[in-house]
Design a protein around this motif. Structure first.
Motif, PDB file in Angstrom:
ATOM      1  N   VAL A  37      59.816 -57.807  14.977  1.00 24.70           N
ATOM      2  CA  VAL A  37      58.819 -57.726  16.043  1.00 24.70           C
ATOM      3  C   VAL A  37      59.181 -58.647  17.215  1.00 24.70           C
ATOM      4  O   VAL A  37      58.372 -58.877  18.107  1.00 24.70           O
ATOM      5  CB  VAL A  37      57.408 -57.991  15.456  1.00 24.70           C
ATOM      6  N   SER A  38      60.413 -59.157  17.207  1.00 23.47           N
ATOM      7  CA  SER A  38      60.872 -59.985  18.324  1.00 23.47           C
ATOM      8  C   SER A  38      62.390 -60.062  18.281  1.00 23.47           C
ATOM      9  O   SER A  38      63.008 -59.741  17.244  1.00 23.47           O
ATOM     10  CB  SER A  38      60.305 -61.407  18.217  1.00 23.47           C
ATOM     11  N   GLY A  39      62.962 -60.532  19.399  1.00 27.75           N
ATOM     12  CA  GLY A  39      64.403 -60.742  19.425  1.00 27.75           C
ATOM     13  C   GLY A  39      64.813 -61.802  18.406  1.00 27.75           C
ATOM     14  O   GLY A  39      65.854 -61.685  17.751  1.00 27.75           O
ATOM     15  N   GLY A  40      63.968 -62.817  18.246  1.00 33.10           N
ATOM     16  CA  GLY A  40      64.249 -63.872  17.263  1.00 33.10           C
ATOM     17  C   GLY A  40      64.342 -63.298  15.856  1.00 33.10           C
ATOM     18  O   GLY A  40      65.218 -63.675  15.071  1.00 33.10           O
ATOM     19  N   GLU A  41      63.436 -62.387  15.540  1.00 32.80           N
ATOM     20  CA  GLU A  41      63.488 -61.782  14.202  1.00 32.80           C
ATOM     21  C   GLU A  41      64.731 -60.901  14.042  1.00 32.80           C
ATOM     22  O   GLU A  41      65.314 -60.845  12.964  1.00 32.80           O
ATOM     23  CB  GLU A  41      62.209 -60.964  13.940  1.00 32.80           C
ATOM     24  N   GLY A  44      72.268 -60.900   7.075  1.00 36.22           N
ATOM     25  CA  GLY A  44      73.092 -59.836   6.507  1.00 36.22           C
ATOM     26  C   GLY A  44      72.494 -58.443   6.555  1.00 36.22           C
ATOM     27  O   GLY A  44      73.060 -57.504   5.990  1.00 36.22           O
ATOM     28  N   PHE A  45      71.356 -58.276   7.213  1.00 32.82           N
ATOM     29  CA  PHE A  45      70.835 -56.912   7.380  1.00 32.82           C
ATOM     30  C   PHE A  45      71.738 -56.203   8.389  1.00 32.82           C
ATOM     31  O   PHE A  45      71.960 -56.732   9.496  1.00 32.82           O
ATOM     32  CB  PHE A  45      69.405 -56.918   7.935  1.00 32.82           C
ATOM     33  N   PRO A  46      72.270 -55.022   8.067  1.00 30.43           N
ATOM     34  CA  PRO A  46      73.091 -54.320   9.056  1.00 30.43           C
ATOM     35  C   PRO A  46      72.235 -53.860  10.228  1.00 30.43           C
ATOM     36  O   PRO A  46      71.063 -53.503  10.036  1.00 30.43           O
ATOM     37  CB  PRO A  46      73.626 -53.107   8.283  1.00 30.43           C
ATOM     38  N   SER A  47      72.800 -53.870  11.444  1.00 29.12           N
ATOM     39  CA  SER A  47      71.985 -53.501  12.614  1.00 29.12           C
ATOM     40  C   SER A  47      71.451 -52.074  12.491  1.00 29.12           C
ATOM     41  O   SER A  47      70.372 -51.770  12.978  1.00 29.12           O
ATOM     42  CB  SER A  47      72.800 -53.668  13.894  1.00 29.12           C
ATOM     43  N   GLY A  48      72.196 -51.224  11.807  1.00 32.32           N
ATOM     44  CA  GLY A  48      71.759 -49.836  11.624  1.00 32.32           C
ATOM     45  C   GLY A  48      70.555 -49.701  10.704  1.00 32.32           C
ATOM     46  O   GLY A  48      70.032 -48.610  10.512  1.00 32.32           O
ATOM     47  N   LYS A  49      70.117 -50.840  10.114  1.00 33.63           N
ATOM     48  CA  LYS A  49      68.927 -50.789   9.251  1.00 33.63           C
ATOM     49  C   LYS A  49      67.814 -51.653   9.832  1.00 33.63           C
ATOM     50  O   LYS A  49      66.934 -52.119   9.119  1.00 33.63           O
ATOM     51  CB  LYS A  49      69.282 -51.312   7.860  1.00 33.63           C
ATOM     52  N   ILE A  50      67.896 -51.921  11.140  1.00 36.04           N
ATOM     53  CA  ILE A  50      66.865 -52.756  11.771  1.00 36.04           C
ATOM     54  C   ILE A  50      66.001 -51.912  12.699  1.00 36.04           C
ATOM     55  O   ILE A  50      66.527 -51.165  13.538  1.00 36.04           O
ATOM     56  CB  ILE A  50      67.514 -53.924  12.559  1.00 36.04           C
ATOM     57  N   VAL A  51      64.691 -52.012  12.531  1.00 33.63           N
ATOM     58  CA  VAL A  51      63.766 -51.345  13.448  1.00 33.63           C
ATOM     59  C   VAL A  51      62.992 -52.417  14.203  1.00 33.63           C
ATOM     60  O   VAL A  51      62.789 -53.526  13.703  1.00 33.63           O
ATOM     61  CB  VAL A  51      62.802 -50.371  12.723  1.00 33.63           C
ATOM     62  N   PHE A  52      62.563 -52.090  15.407  1.00 36.04           N
ATOM     63  CA  PHE A  52      61.972 -53.090  16.312  1.00 36.04           C
ATOM     64  C   PHE A  52      60.652 -52.546  16.856  1.00 36.04           C
ATOM     65  O   PHE A  52      60.643 -51.594  17.639  1.00 36.04           O
ATOM     66  CB  PHE A  52      62.986 -53.362  17.438  1.00 36.04           C
ATOM     67  N   ALA A  53      59.551 -53.176  16.424  1.00 32.04           N
ATOM     68  CA  ALA A  53      58.219 -52.762  16.882  1.00 32.04           C
ATOM     69  C   ALA A  53      57.621 -53.853  17.771  1.00 32.04           C
ATOM     70  O   ALA A  53      58.248 -54.891  17.982  1.00 32.04           O
ATOM     71  CB  ALA A  53      57.317 -52.521  15.683  1.00 32.04           C
ATOM     72  N   GLY A  54      56.421 -53.617  18.264  1.00 36.14           N
ATOM     73  CA  GLY A  54      55.725 -54.642  19.044  1.00 36.14           C
ATOM     74  C   GLY A  54      55.280 -54.104  20.390  1.00 36.14           C
ATOM     75  O   GLY A  54      56.031 -53.398  21.054  1.00 36.14           O
ATOM     76  N   VAL A  55      54.058 -54.485  20.803  1.00 33.07           N
ATOM     77  CA  VAL A  55      53.509 -53.958  22.063  1.00 33.07           C
ATOM     78  C   VAL A  55      54.138 -54.598  23.286  1.00 33.07           C
ATOM     79  O   VAL A  55      54.052 -54.065  24.381  1.00 33.07           O
ATOM     80  CB  VAL A  55      51.977 -54.152  22.171  1.00 33.07           C
ATOM     81  N   GLY A  56      54.778 -55.757  23.121  1.00 32.50           N
ATOM     82  CA  GLY A  56      55.252 -56.490  24.293  1.00 32.50           C
ATOM     83  C   GLY A  56      56.709 -56.892  24.177  1.00 32.50           C
ATOM     84  O   GLY A  56      57.021 -58.084  24.140  1.00 32.50           O
TER      85      GLY A  56
END
Ligand code: LLP
Length: 412
Positions: free
Chosen positions: A71-75, A83-95
Motif C-alpha cells: 500500500v506504499s512505495g516503502g512496502e 525476496g518477493f518477486p516483483s511479478g507477485k507484487i500488487v499495489f493498492a491505496g487511494v493516494g
C-alpha cells in the motif's frame, strides 16, 4: 504455543517490551493456507504487508511462495528486499504518489489496484512517458457492510476506497480507452477481522452480479481479487490458534462463479500473522487505586495501538519471572520480594487494569482482567499481536521502537 511455553528464561537478555514470534506457528499457518488453496485451481495469495513488515516475517512468507499486497512505495521496497518477486507484487491505496507510481512501473510490479479516475489518468501518463503499459485492476467499492468494527470496514459506499458501483461503467470505458493501461481485472476488499462467512458470501454474490452485468454489456471482466479480511479468534489463542481457513476458502469455492481461465487473488494479512505474535512486557509497578488495582507494564499504546484505537481485545497472560525459584533474587524496589512460583500459583487471582506508561488515558491494554498476583519484574504476554502490532508502533513519548524475538523455524 500453549500458555506457559514461552521460553522466559531466554527473555532476560531482551529489552522489554518486545515482540515474540512463534515461527513454527507461522509455518503451520502458511502450510495450511497452501493446502487449502491447492483445492482451488488458479489461485494466488498476496500477503497484506501492512499487517506486519518485520523482515524475518516477510522472508518466511516470501519463501512459502506467496505474493505481496503493498500500500506504499516503502512496502514495495520491503517486499522486494525480503525476496518477493516483483511479478507477485500488487499495489493498492487511494493516494499513490508520483514517486510510488514510478517505482511500481520501474520494478515491474504485477498490478496497480486503481481507486479513482484521476489516479488512472496519472498512471497512464507515467507509463506512456516510459513507453510501457501499466497493468491495472479496478478496485470496486461493493457497498457491502461487514460485521466488524466500524473503523476497519472498507467496502461501504461511504468509505473512501474503490470506485462506487454507479461509476463503474464510466471507469471501465476510461480504462479500456487509455493507451498505456493494460486492463487486468477487478479488485475488492470489504473490511478486516471478519469471522461471519455470510459477509464473504455477500461479496461473492455482488461479484457474480457484476460479472454477469459486464458480460451482458460486452465488457471484459479479467481476474478477480477478493482482498483480505478473514478474522481470528482473539479470545482463545491457545485453543484456536489458526483462523478458519477451511470455511473461508470453501465459501469462495462454493459461492463465487468463476469464469474459464480466470485467476482468483486473495490478500490475507491478519489471519496469517496475528496468532504467531505476542507483545512481551514487564510489570513495572502494581498500584492500588480507590476502586481498582493497576498493573503498570513497560509496554504501551506505542508498541500496540489496537486496544487504544479500536478498543480491541487481546488476551493477556501472566508469565511470571525467570526468578521464580526458591533462590529468587529480590529486585530493586520490589517491596513484596519475588515469591517462588509454586507459592504464587496457590494465591487467588486478582483483577487488574493493565496499563502502559504513556501520558494518555487510553493507554490501557485491558480493564479488570483476572491474573495471578503480579509482581514487579513479572513478564506478561499480550497475545495475538502479530498483525497490526509492530507495524503500527510509533515513537510517541520518544519511545524506542520494539525489538523482536523469533522462536523456532517456519519450515515452509
Ligand atoms: N487488502 C486490502 C486492500 C486492505 O486494505 C487490507 C487491510 C487487506 C487486504 C488485509 O486485510 P486483513 O486480511 O488483514 O484483514 N489496523 C486494523 C486493520 C486495518 C486493515 C486495513 N486493510 C486493525 O488493527 O484491526
Amino acid at each position: 504455543m500453549l500458555k506457559g511455553n514461552f521460553p522466559i528464561e531466554q527473555f532476560v537478555t531482551q529489552r522489554t517490551p518486545f515482540y515474540y514470534y512463534d515461527m513454527e506457528l507461522l509455518g503451520q499457518t502458511l502450510r495450511t493456507i497452501r493446502q487449502e488453496m491447492s483445492l482451488m485451481p488458479d489461485c494466488e495469495m498476496h500477503y497484506a504487508v501492512k499487517a506486519n513488515f518485520n523482515p524475518r516475517i516477510l522472508r518466511a512468507i516470501a519463501a512459502a511462495g506467496f505474493g505481496a499486497d503493498c500500500v506504499s512505495g516503502g512496502e514495495i521496497k520491503a517486499a522486494l528486499a525480503a525476496g518477493f518477486p516483483s511479478g507477485k507484487i500488487v499495489f493498492a491505496g487511494v493516494g499513490k504518489s508520483d514517486e510510488e507510481i514510478v517505482l511500481g512501473l520501474e520494478k515491474g510490479i504485477s498490478r496497480f489496484n486503481v481507486e479513482s479516475a484521476a489516479e488512472l489518468e496519472v498512471i497512464n501518463a507515467f507509463a506512456a512517458a516510459r513507453g510501457v503499459k501499466a497493468p491495472v485492476s479496478i478496485r470496486v467499492n461493493p457497498d457491502i457492510g461487514a460485521h466488524t468494527h466500524a473503523n476497519i470496514t472498507t467496502g461501504l459506499a461511504e468509505n473512501k476506497f474503490g470506485i462506487n458501483l454507479e461509476q463503474l461503467d464510466e471507469i471501465m470505458e476510461l480504462v479500456l480507452s487509455l493507451p498505456a493501461i493494460e486492463y487486468k481485472g477487478l479488485h475488492f476488499h470489504i473490511g478486516s477481522q471478519i469471522t461471519d462467512m455470510s459477509d464473504f458470501v455477500a461479496l461473492c454474490n455482488r461479484i457474480n452480479n457484476i460479472q454477469d452485468d459486464f458480460e451482458h454489456k460486452g465488457v471484459p471482466v479479467g481476474d478477480i481479487n477478493v482482498g483480505g479480511g478473514l478474522g481470528i479468534n482473539y479470545e482463545h489463542p491457545n485453543h484456536l490458534p489458526l483462523a478458519d481457513f477451511h470455511s473461508y476458502f470453501e465459501t469462495f469455492r462454493r459461492h463465487l462463479v468463476r469464469r474459464h481461465g480466470q485467476t482468483l487473488h486473495f490478500e490475507l494479512g491478519r489471519s496469517i500473522v496475528a496468532p504467531c505474535g505476542s507483545l512481551i512486557c514487564k510489570v513495572l509497578y502494581v498500584k492500588e487505586g480507590t476502586h481498582k488495582r493497576f498493573a503498570i507494564v513497560d509496554g504501551s499504546m506505542t508498541e500496540l495501538l489496537r486496544p487504544a484505537l479500536y478498543h480491541a481485545y487481546h488476551r493477556i497472560e501472566h508469565l511470571g519471572s525467570p526468578l521464580d525459584s526458591a533462590s529468587a533474587v529480590k529486585q530493586p524496589g520490589d517491596v513484596t520480594g519475588a515469591e517462588p512460583l509454586s507459592k504464587v500459583s496457590e494465591q487467588p487471582e486478582l483483577l487488574y487494569d493493565v496499563v502502559g506508561p504513556v501520558c494518555e488515558s487510553s493507554d490501557v491494554f485491558a480493564k479488570a482482567v483476572s491474573l495471578p498476583q503480579c509482581r514487579r519484574g513479572d513478564y506478561v504476554a499480550i497475545r495475538s499481536a502479530g498483525a497490526y502490532g509492530e507495524s503500527m508502533s510509533s515513537g510517541y513519548n520518544c519511545h524506542e521502537l520494539p525489538g523482536s524475538f523469533f522462536d523456532g523455524e517456519p519450515n515452509v
